[in-house]
Design a protein around this motif. Structure first.
Motif, PDB file in Angstrom:
ATOM      1  N   ASP A 192      32.634  91.828  60.646  1.00 33.98           N
ATOM      2  CA  ASP A 192      33.299  91.224  61.799  1.00 33.98           C
ATOM      3  C   ASP A 192      32.508  90.034  62.321  1.00 33.98           C
ATOM      4  O   ASP A 192      33.075  88.980  62.649  1.00 33.98           O
ATOM      5  N   ARG A 193      31.199  90.209  62.394  1.00 35.82           N
ATOM      6  CA  ARG A 193      30.351  89.135  62.908  1.00 35.82           C
ATOM      7  C   ARG A 193      30.323  87.949  61.948  1.00 35.82           C
ATOM      8  O   ARG A 193      30.414  86.785  62.374  1.00 35.82           O
ATOM      9  N   GLU A 195      32.553  86.974  59.788  1.00 34.51           N
ATOM     10  CA  GLU A 195      33.832  86.272  59.684  1.00 34.51           C
ATOM     11  C   GLU A 195      34.430  85.959  61.046  1.00 34.51           C
ATOM     12  O   GLU A 195      35.524  85.396  61.119  1.00 34.51           O
ATOM     13  N   ASP A 196      33.720  86.336  62.116  1.00 36.95           N
ATOM     14  CA  ASP A 196      34.167  86.075  63.479  1.00 36.95           C
ATOM     15  C   ASP A 196      35.599  86.553  63.697  1.00 36.95           C
ATOM     16  O   ASP A 196      36.429  85.868  64.290  1.00 36.95           O
ATOM     17  N   ASP A 197      35.870  87.742  63.185  1.00 30.50           N
ATOM     18  CA  ASP A 197      37.215  88.311  63.298  1.00 30.50           C
ATOM     19  C   ASP A 197      37.111  89.819  63.073  1.00 30.50           C
ATOM     20  O   ASP A 197      36.220  90.290  62.370  1.00 30.50           O
ATOM     21  N   VAL A 198      38.026  90.569  63.668  1.00 33.20           N
ATOM     22  CA  VAL A 198      38.027  92.019  63.474  1.00 33.20           C
ATOM     23  C   VAL A 198      39.188  92.464  62.597  1.00 33.20           C
ATOM     24  O   VAL A 198      39.352  93.661  62.358  1.00 33.20           O
ATOM     25  N   HIS A 199      39.995  91.522  62.129  1.00 31.81           N
ATOM     26  CA  HIS A 199      41.118  91.828  61.248  1.00 31.81           C
ATOM     27  C   HIS A 199      40.844  91.191  59.895  1.00 31.81           C
ATOM     28  O   HIS A 199      40.630  89.980  59.794  1.00 31.81           O
ATOM     29  N   HIS A 200      40.865  92.016  58.842  1.00 35.27           N
ATOM     30  CA  HIS A 200      40.520  91.525  57.513  1.00 35.27           C
ATOM     31  C   HIS A 200      41.598  91.951  56.525  1.00 35.27           C
ATOM     32  O   HIS A 200      41.702  93.136  56.176  1.00 35.27           O
TER      33      HIS A 200
END
Length: 276
Positions: A192-193, A195-200
């Motif tokens: 998450d950190r 890719e600066d996102d919590v959806h993958h």
């Protein structure tokens, strides 16, 4: 006598252990706390089935105070440095489950009605407690500042070892298998950190951690030691990942090391375990 070297009579009943000292000190602290109106011991401490792997189950009845302020790690600070704990709500109040750095385990409930405690309980006479036998000296350690995930890992690891020591491979194994999953949770936080996102939508960073998790699994023929080996190895991987998630993370396996050493000693000696 070291706290873990409990003494038994010729019928197998526990004669002396750390539990009695802790119970006396908790009773003294309860007597000195105006919010506490009753104190009870339950579980194996009330039934007379304590052994060296038993935790100490205490119930305090409180009035005019938030039970979460009593069932809290700070309230138990006089017993020594905490290694980890879990706080939760329970019927009629709150519960804190604490593991100290020397491996002692205490479950403290704070409730508004004693009837919500287990039926097998004994009341502690607070009128005969020695004044000054215990006092609230502030936090026993700075463990309260640790991330919740660290406490979850530590507490689960401690319970897994205790179950293994009593030859309960079913529950001990179930708890030990939770530890690699928590390592994967750390890897997910790192993804998450990164890719600066919590959806993958697709995989990527962190897939290699799965290989490390598979490497944790013990040999099939290692018996009771397999649970202990899995706990030990998982702690190493957790350290590696936690240091990347939290730059100020400092490993401390003091409480777990004590428990692992005792469980391995018991396994090597193949000592029959008393049920409690």
């Amino acid at each position: 006598m070291p706290w873990w070297q409990a003494e038994y009579d010729d019928k197998g009943a526990l004669m002396r252990s750390w539990h009695s000292d802790a119970l006396n000190r908790i009773a003294a602290a309860a007597a000195a706390d105006r919010a506490v109106t009753q104190a009870w011991v339950y579980g194996s401490g009330a039934t007379g089935e304590l052994d060296e792997w038993s935790d100490l189950d205490i119930g305090l009845v409180v009035a005019g105070e938030d039970p979460h302020k009593i069932a809290a790690p700070d309230w138990l600070a006089f017993l020594g440095p905490l290694w980890t704990f879990q706080c939760s709500d329970r019927d009629g109040g709150a519960l804190v489950r604490a593991v100290f750095r020397d491996g002692r385990r205490v479950d403290l409930s704070a409730v508004d009605d004693p009837d919500v405690l287990p039926a097998d309980r004994r009341r502690i006479d607070l009128t005969v407690c020695e004044a000054g036998a215990a006092g609230h000296e502030g936090p026993g350690s700075d463990e309260a500042e640790l991330p919740a995930l660290v406490h979850q890992f530590r507490f689960t690891a401690a319970l897994a070892v205790a179950k293994d020591a009593r030859d309960d491979l079913l529950i001990g194994g179930h708890l030990a298998l939770e530890l690699p999953r928590l390592c994967l949770v750390l890897a997910m936080l790192l993804r998450d950190r990164a890719e600066d996102d919590v959806h993958h939508r697709f995989g990527g960073a962190g897939n290699d951690v799965w290989d490390h998790v598979l490497d944790l699994m013990p040999e099939q023929d290692s018996g009771r030691d397999s649970v202990l080996d899995l706990v030990d190895a998982s702690a190493g991987l957790f350290d590696e990942l936690a240091a990347r998630v939290w730059p100020d993370y400092v490993p401390d396996w003091s409480g777990l090391t004590v428990l692992l050493d005792r469980a391995r000693d018991r396994s090597a000696l193949d000592v029959p375990v008393r049920v409690g």
